[in-house]
Design a protein around this motif. Structure first.
Motif, mmCIF file in Angstrom:
data_model
loop_
_atom_site.group_PDB
_atom_site.id
_atom_site.type_symbol
_atom_site.label_atom_id
_atom_site.label_comp_id
_atom_site.label_asym_id
_atom_site.label_seq_id
_atom_site.Cartn_x
_atom_site.Cartn_y
_atom_site.Cartn_z
ATOM 1 N N ASP A 639 0.682 -0.883 10.623
ATOM 2 C CA ASP A 639 -0.116 -0.742 9.408
ATOM 3 C C ASP A 639 0.317 0.458 8.576
ATOM 4 O OD1 ASP A 639 -1.445 -2.977 10.235
ATOM 5 O OD2 ASP A 639 -3.228 -1.920 10.945
ATOM 6 N N VAL A 640 0.733 1.543 9.230
ATOM 7 C CA VAL A 640 1.267 2.683 8.486
ATOM 8 C C VAL A 640 2.628 2.319 7.903
ATOM 9 C CG1 VAL A 640 2.112 5.052 8.681
ATOM 10 C CG2 VAL A 640 -0.026 4.390 9.805
ATOM 11 N N ARG A 641 3.448 1.646 8.688
ATOM 12 C CA ARG A 641 4.791 1.250 8.221
ATOM 13 C C ARG A 641 4.712 0.384 6.979
ATOM 14 N NH1 ARG A 641 7.656 -3.227 8.839
ATOM 15 N NH2 ARG A 641 6.305 -4.125 10.427
ATOM 16 N N THR A 642 3.793 -0.568 6.945
ATOM 17 C CA THR A 642 3.715 -1.526 5.835
ATOM 18 C C THR A 642 2.677 -1.128 4.791
ATOM 19 O OG1 THR A 642 2.099 -2.906 7.003
ATOM 20 C CG2 THR A 642 4.430 -3.402 7.354
ATOM 21 N N GLY A 643 2.142 0.087 4.894
ATOM 22 C CA GLY A 643 1.108 0.517 3.960
ATOM 23 C C GLY A 643 1.577 0.645 2.529
ATOM 24 N N ILE A 644 2.883 0.565 2.299
ATOM 25 C CA ILE A 644 3.431 0.681 0.939
ATOM 26 C C ILE A 644 3.840 -0.669 0.373
ATOM 27 C CG2 ILE A 644 4.203 3.059 1.254
ATOM 28 C CD1 ILE A 644 7.021 1.943 1.848
ATOM 29 N N TYR A 645 3.532 -1.756 1.072
ATOM 30 C CA TYR A 645 3.985 -3.075 0.634
ATOM 31 C C TYR A 645 3.495 -3.378 -0.776
ATOM 32 C CZ TYR A 645 4.554 -8.154 0.421
ATOM 33 O OH TYR A 645 4.898 -9.432 0.038
ATOM 34 N N ARG A 646 4.417 -3.703 -1.652
ATOM 35 C CA ARG A 646 4.196 -4.094 -3.041
ATOM 36 C C ARG A 646 3.668 -2.959 -3.920
ATOM 37 N NH1 ARG A 646 0.833 -8.659 -4.472
ATOM 38 N NH2 ARG A 646 2.269 -8.866 -6.227
ATOM 39 N N TYR A 647 3.595 -1.741 -3.355
ATOM 40 C CA TYR A 647 3.150 -0.630 -4.185
ATOM 41 C C TYR A 647 3.661 0.687 -3.604
ATOM 42 C CZ TYR A 647 -0.010 1.942 -7.350
ATOM 43 O OH TYR A 647 -0.530 2.769 -8.323
ATOM 44 N N MET A 648 4.909 0.977 -3.876
ATOM 45 C CA MET A 648 5.432 2.304 -3.559
ATOM 46 C C MET A 648 4.970 3.249 -4.660
ATOM 47 S SD MET A 648 9.213 1.652 -1.915
ATOM 48 C CE MET A 648 9.909 0.434 -3.009
ATOM 49 N N GLY A 649 4.384 4.356 -4.252
ATOM 50 C CA GLY A 649 3.706 5.219 -5.205
ATOM 51 C C GLY A 649 2.220 4.943 -5.214
ATOM 52 N N GLY A 650 1.758 4.159 -4.224
ATOM 53 C CA GLY A 650 0.330 3.881 -4.061
ATOM 54 C C GLY A 650 -0.252 4.792 -2.989
ATOM 55 N N LYS A 651 -0.443 4.233 -1.764
ATOM 56 C CA LYS A 651 -1.028 5.036 -0.691
ATOM 57 C C LYS A 651 -0.120 6.183 -0.264
ATOM 58 C CE LYS A 651 -3.872 1.370 1.327
ATOM 59 N NZ LYS A 651 -4.126 0.534 2.547
ATOM 60 N N ASP A 652 1.194 5.982 -0.362
ATOM 61 C CA ASP A 652 2.100 7.076 -0.001
ATOM 62 C C ASP A 652 1.913 8.274 -0.911
ATOM 63 O OD1 ASP A 652 3.077 5.591 -2.102
ATOM 64 O OD2 ASP A 652 5.097 5.351 -1.320
ATOM 65 N N LEU A 653 1.608 8.023 -2.192
ATOM 66 C CA LEU A 653 1.350 9.121 -3.120
ATOM 67 C C LEU A 653 -0.054 9.688 -2.941
ATOM 68 C CD1 LEU A 653 2.080 10.950 -5.456
ATOM 69 C CD2 LEU A 653 1.459 9.103 -7.036
ATOM 70 N N THR A 654 -1.062 8.841 -2.797
ATOM 71 C CA THR A 654 -2.421 9.363 -2.650
ATOM 72 C C THR A 654 -2.573 10.171 -1.361
ATOM 73 O OG1 THR A 654 -3.202 7.279 -1.657
ATOM 74 C CG2 THR A 654 -3.441 7.526 -4.044
ATOM 75 N N ASP A 655 -1.746 9.878 -0.350
ATOM 76 C CA ASP A 655 -1.767 10.720 0.848
ATOM 77 C C ASP A 655 -1.385 12.158 0.494
ATOM 78 O OD1 ASP A 655 -2.534 8.625 2.448
ATOM 79 O OD2 ASP A 655 -0.532 8.235 3.251
ATOM 80 N N HIS A 656 -0.454 12.322 -0.442
ATOM 81 C CA HIS A 656 -0.063 13.663 -0.866
ATOM 82 C C HIS A 656 -1.125 14.300 -1.755
ATOM 83 C CE1 HIS A 656 3.866 12.104 0.450
ATOM 84 N NE2 HIS A 656 4.120 13.373 0.723
ATOM 85 N N VAL A 657 -1.769 13.497 -2.576
ATOM 86 C CA VAL A 657 -2.874 14.013 -3.388
ATOM 87 C C VAL A 657 -4.011 14.466 -2.483
ATOM 88 C CG1 VAL A 657 -4.561 13.440 -5.172
ATOM 89 C CG2 VAL A 657 -2.219 12.583 -5.360
ATOM 90 N N ASP A 658 -4.306 13.674 -1.451
ATOM 91 C CA ASP A 658 -5.356 14.060 -0.503
ATOM 92 C C ASP A 658 -4.952 15.309 0.274
ATOM 93 O OD1 ASP A 658 -6.802 11.876 -1.350
ATOM 94 O OD2 ASP A 658 -6.168 10.584 0.312
#
Length: 826
Positions: A639-658
């Motif tokens: 689930d972490v590996r595929t957490g960026i599916y169809r949206y790079m700059g989505g959860k991977d970015l909000t993790d940095h904002v958090d």
């Protein structure tokens, strides 16, 4: 002459030196400087041992090392019994050594291997080597065939066998390019009449025709002693295998796509003095290579290509396609970025069968059964199937489907880690079915599947011991950032931990299974080679000492591993570096690792060694540093590996904002003084952060960055975002170039001009976009001789001087607190 003025564009390879004196460093510590950190790593840090393997006698450990600080590593050896000082292996000794890789027979009494394009057979009892081939052509893929009686190998896309008993070499296949020649006999009625007339009228013609027919009969008789000619058109042949009983030859037919446009990367600084173009790759969405499995039945003297039409789910289309099945009068998406990308015609629902790639076959040791791993071209399905070459049928044993993409430890993009259990009835394999990569078996007769391991951790490496009684595993069962070596009973059960030191333990088992050569490292201790018994808690004896006194003169920090509670409730792991006496409302920098699918918030020496040392320098200067394993990172399951599916700059970015929010709320960092930087994927995230979260990140350094995913390669991008012409929305919301208008803070971009991975064209396109948007608070530093991974210390030094100046100028107390930030460049 017209003068061109590039707003904010800096084409430079040097920068004025910056003062590098640490701000109140701890007493006794050697001060860090960018120049020191970015020097040739072999000269001042040292070179870690690598490529560790055991000699066939089990008495010697071989590895690559460079304690003499030469330009290249050399092969070293150390005795496992006395564990004395390592010594360099001479060129003459290296020539006489067998290759480290190869294939063993079932009893581990012989080994066959390739060395410098020829095939050799090693008797492990007598240590005698027999040379199988000695040719100008290259022979590859050696294996034992005919239940160990023969050695097989490939030469010029054909399969050969060699009989150790007689020394006889036999060609087993005869693949030929092009089409089979047409029959010499005429088929047209008028032509047949004319031929008969000629033979009846002229004795000379009749006699010549009879001679020709006699020669053809003789050639057919001789042909029975040679393999069947198999015409393959313009395809290539790979993965040739002879079945254990010698009846079947299996092979992979490879069809390259028609010539597609390939991106060229110009190299400006060359030995010739002329600009030279480097041919690199196509871009995502270009036609891909097609694969088929062929079978040559020697008993029937026939060939066939395996079909997959009955494979369950072969016609199942990805779920995302439903989003594009809009009513005819549906309005275009309101978001301007999406609208710009969805102007292309939307795809119609596809019902065609998906293309697949077969891997194998893998034959049981008794030669009675075989299986294949079959993967869909879109990487959303992996099937394991039993193969019956007699009936030309396959039987489904396991299917793993992921609406994102199939991958993970022991799985990868190929066959993955698979094999036969000792009973020759069950197959073992790794799968992320549970959400984490674990070890499974499936019975080819009953279809019964069993999990041998389970839990919220990953089995990162698995192999059977030579006696087939024990599994040797590497897993992160105690902590996501710790890798230990384990034993596991053949039929599953409790893991038995062998190594004890936190960090990473890369164990290589001796041939007799009694000892381990362990490459070990900790967060602030680079890799070294150790020797230990293959028993729980055994003492580790250090064999190498690679670091230099200068490197050891600094007390490198052991960063704290923390978890960030993301906005969706997920726990995100990160490394935290803090000053001993942090300044209230001080500055912070967030580092974004590259590759996407990579782990860096762990307890072993980082492959980002320069960045790790730079973080120590930043802390000396009063910065807090956060290094996050964002969504998409390795080590944490599917689930972490595929957490960026169809949206790079989505959860991977909000993790940095958090993460930035946590720094401000818990660690006393000023929310107005947070910077961000990273390379490759890290550069991409930095751009997305600076463009879409301008009030969170005041300054950013984007290195060798992807700016538009539609211009990256197919193998990586298609898995995550699908094809750009099928999923244009995914590309629009994931590509920084669409969001460049949001830039407020200071942006530094650095890129190698001969980058064959993320092309220099990427950053040039974004630069033009920023110029047209009239943005001024950015700069571009270019490096004319660097590829994607920098090599020259001068380039590393220049790049990180610019990064440090960017942060010192914009994040330190005294720098502007609101808009109009300076890029810090010249």
């Amino acid at each position: 002459m017209h003068q061109l003025r590039f707003l904010g564009l800096l084409l430079a390879v040097s920068a004025p030196a910056l003062a590098q004196t640490p701000a109140a460093p701890s007493a006794g510590l050697a001060p860090l400087t960018v120049e020191k950190i970015m020097r040739d790593q072999a000269q001042w840090l040292g070179t870690a041992p690598s490529n560790v393997y055991w000699g066939e006698d089990g008495r010697t450990i071989y590895f690559n090392w460079n304690p003499e600080k030469n330009r290249r590593d050399s092969l070293y050896q150390v005795a496992a019994s006395s564990a004395g000082a390592p010594r360099k292996v001479s060129p003459r000794e290296q020539r006489e050594l067998p290759a480290s890789s190869g294939e063993y027979d079932q009893a581990y009494t012989r080994k066959v291997y390739e060395k410098e394009g020829d095939i050799y057979l090693l008797d492990l009892k007598t240590r005698k080597v027999r040379r199988v081939t000695n040719t100008a052509e290259r022979e590859t893929d050696p294996a034992f065939a005919m239940r160990g009686r023969m050695v097989s190998y490939m030469r010029a896309q054909n399969l050969y066998t060699w009989d150790p008993a007689t020394g006889e070499t036999t060609q087993r296949t005869d693949f030929r390019k092009g089409s089979k020649p047409a029959n010499s006999q005429p088929t047209d009625k008028s032509e047949r009449f004319l031929r008969a007339q000629q033979l009846a009228l002229f004795d000379v013609i009749r006699q010549k025709d009879q001679d020709r027919q006699a020669r053809e009969r003789q050639q057919k008789a001789l042909a029975r002693l040679r393999p069947k000619a198999i015409w393959i058109g313009q395809q290539a042949v790979d993965n040739l295998q002879l079945s254990p009983d010698g009846r079947y030859v299996t092979y992979t037919l490879v069809q390259e796509p028609a010539a597609e446009k390939v991106a060229l990367v110009p190299s400006f600084v060359t030995a010739s003095g002329f600009t030279e173009d480097i041919s690199t790759r196509t871009k995502v969405g270009a036609p891909q290579t097609a694969y088929e499995l062929g079978v040559y039945d020697l008993a029937r003297d026939t060939t066939f290509v395996l079909g997959y039409r009955e494979l369950k789910g072969l016609d199942e289309q990805p779920a995302y396609r439903k989003e594009y099945q809009l009513p005819a009068k549906a309005p275009m998406p309101a978001d301007s970025a999406k609208a710009a990308a969805t102007k292309a015609s939307q795809p119609k629902p596809a019902t065609e069968l998906r293309r697949v790639q077969p891997f194998g076959p893998f034959w049981s040791e008794d030669g009675q059964r075989a299986f294949l791993v079959v993967r869909s071209a879109d990487n959303k399905d992996r099937w394991i199937v039993a193969l019956d070459p007699v009936s030309q049928k396959i039987t489904l044993l396991d299917r793993q489907r992921d609406e994102a993409w199939i991958n993970g430890p022991g799985i990868g993009y190929g066959a993955g880690n698979v094999g036969w259990m000792p009973d020759n009835r069950r197959i073992w394999f790794q799968s992320e079915e549970s959400g984490y990569s674990h070890l499974y078996t499936v019975d080819v007769t009953s279809g019964q599947k069993k999990a041998l391991t389970s839990g919220k951790f990953e089995v990162q490496k698995a192999e059977l011991s030579r006696d087939k009684k024990t599994w040797y595993l590497t897993a992160n069962a105690t902590h996501p950032g710790v890798q230990h070596f384990y034993h596991l009973p053949l039929e599953g059960g409790a893991l038995r931990q062998i190594t004890t030191r936190d960090g990473a333990n890369e164990a290589t088992v001796s041939p007799d299974g009694r000892q381990l050569a362990v490459r070990y490292s900790y967060t602030n201790k680079p890799w070294e080679l150790y020797l230990m018994d293959n028993k729980p808690g055994a003492k580790m004896q250090q064999l190498t000492h690679s670091t230099t006194p200068e490197f050891e003169s600094y007390a490198w920090r052991d960063p704290e591993i923390i978890t960030i509670k993301a906005r969706d409730g997920a726990d995100v792991y990160a490394r935290l570096y803090r000053p001993a006496n942090p300044t209230a409302q001080g500055p912070a920098v967030i580092f974004v690792h590259g590759a996407g699918y990579l782990q860096n918030a762990h307890k072993w020496w980082s492959q980002y060694s320069r960045e790790y040392m730079f973080h120590n320098l930043l802390v000396d200067k009063g910065y807090t540093v956060l290094d996050i394993d964002y969504r998409g990172s390795a080590g944490y399951g599917r689930d972490v590996r595929t957490g960026i599916y169809r949206y790079m700059g989505g959860k991977d970015l909000t993790d940095h904002v958090d993460g930035a929010k946590l720094l401000a709320e818990k660690y006393g960092v000023s929310a107005q003084r947070i910077g961000i930087y990273g390379g490759s994927y890290g550069g991409f995230i930095t751009l997305m952060a600076m463009f879409t979260q301008p009030d969170v990140f005041r300054a950013g350094a984007a290195l060798r960055s992807v700016t538009d995913w539609a211009h990256y390669n197919h193998g990586y991008t298609d898995n995550i975002l699908n094809e750009p012409y099928n999923d244009s929305v995914a590309y629009a919301r994931s590509s920084p170039i669409y969001y460049a208008n949001g830039l407020k803070g200071a942006l530094l971009m650095c890129h190698g001009m001969v980058d064959t991975n993320v092309h220099f064209q990427d950053i040039v396109r974004l630069s033009q976009r920023l110029i047209e948007l009239k943005k001024e608070n950015w700069e571009l530093a270019v490096y004319p001789v660097e590829d994607h991974g920098f090599v020259e210390p001068s380039s590393w030094t220049d790049e990180y001087k610019r990064i440090l100046k960017l942060f010192e100028t914009n994040l330190k107390p005294g720098s502007p607190a609101t808009g109009g930030a300076s890029s810090g460049g010249n």
